[in-house]
Design an enzyme around this catalytic site. Sequence first.
Site, PDB file in Angstrom:
ATOM      1  CB  SER A   1      -0.879   0.000   1.260  1.00  0.00           C
ATOM      2  OG  SER A   1      -1.547   1.234   1.433  1.00  0.00           O
TER       3      SER A   1
ATOM      4  CE1 TYR B   1      -4.826  -1.723   5.289  1.00  0.00           C
ATOM      5  CE2 TYR B   1      -3.648   0.287   4.689  1.00  0.00           C
ATOM      6  CZ  TYR B   1      -4.290  -0.888   4.318  1.00  0.00           C
ATOM      7  OH  TYR B   1      -4.363  -1.226   2.987  1.00  0.00           O
TER       8      TYR B   1
END
Length: 256
Positions: free
Chosen positions: A147, A160
């Site tokens: 990501s 996250y």
Amino acid sequence: MNVGSLFDLSGRIALVTGSSTGIGFALGQGLARAGAKVVLNGREPGKLALAADRIRQEGLSVHEIAFDVTDSNAVKPAIERIENEIGSIDILINNAGMQFRAPLEDYPEDAWHALMKTNVDSVFYVGQAVAKQMIPRGRGKIINICSVQSELGRPSIAPYSATKGAVKMLTKGMAIDWGKHGLQVNGIGPGYFKTELNRALVEDKAFSDWLIGRTPSRRWGELEDLVGAAIFLASDASNFVNGQIIYVDGGVTASL
């Protein structure tokens, strides 16, 4: 050299985890369109069957197998079943993931553990199980979905970001340990894409306007924007690419 053949996945078997919807489904569909026989994975057999039917309706080769990628005791027999019943796994995309947003000082402990299991443990479990099959064959492609949060932080998603930073470094570690066996292990780092996971952000006009202004390409990512990078990393075109993360983010990680 036939340049087109570099990207041809005909005759190859690809397992994509977390692929009943979203990014995983788009990548599975893209690999199937490039010639691969795709194995979709998820925890809900009903959703998985619907996803497989969508690909099958295009006349493409697809199988589905439901198992929990966060459970090592479920992963090992599932990989063996694919190898025995469908064929040797040539390509693995570790895509399964989840998100949970909360201020860090109030972040629930159970959400932390769930994120770690889904986003990090699954990459280790499935990656290791598949690599054990690939290593004796002397070839294999593993693609881990990272990501932009592997590099950048945002409010309310520190855990996250921690998981995606871990996936980035696990990708590099896999490449270092398994490169000598003929495996290439790389990552794709999506930016902000229009997915179910990001629906609240897409519908938040203030955030969406900020993001578009912050992104050099001046738009949200569309799922098809990820397919080319996946085909490249799954194909012979990337045979000397190892331990790299390709950020498909419209330029977000390049700009302050």
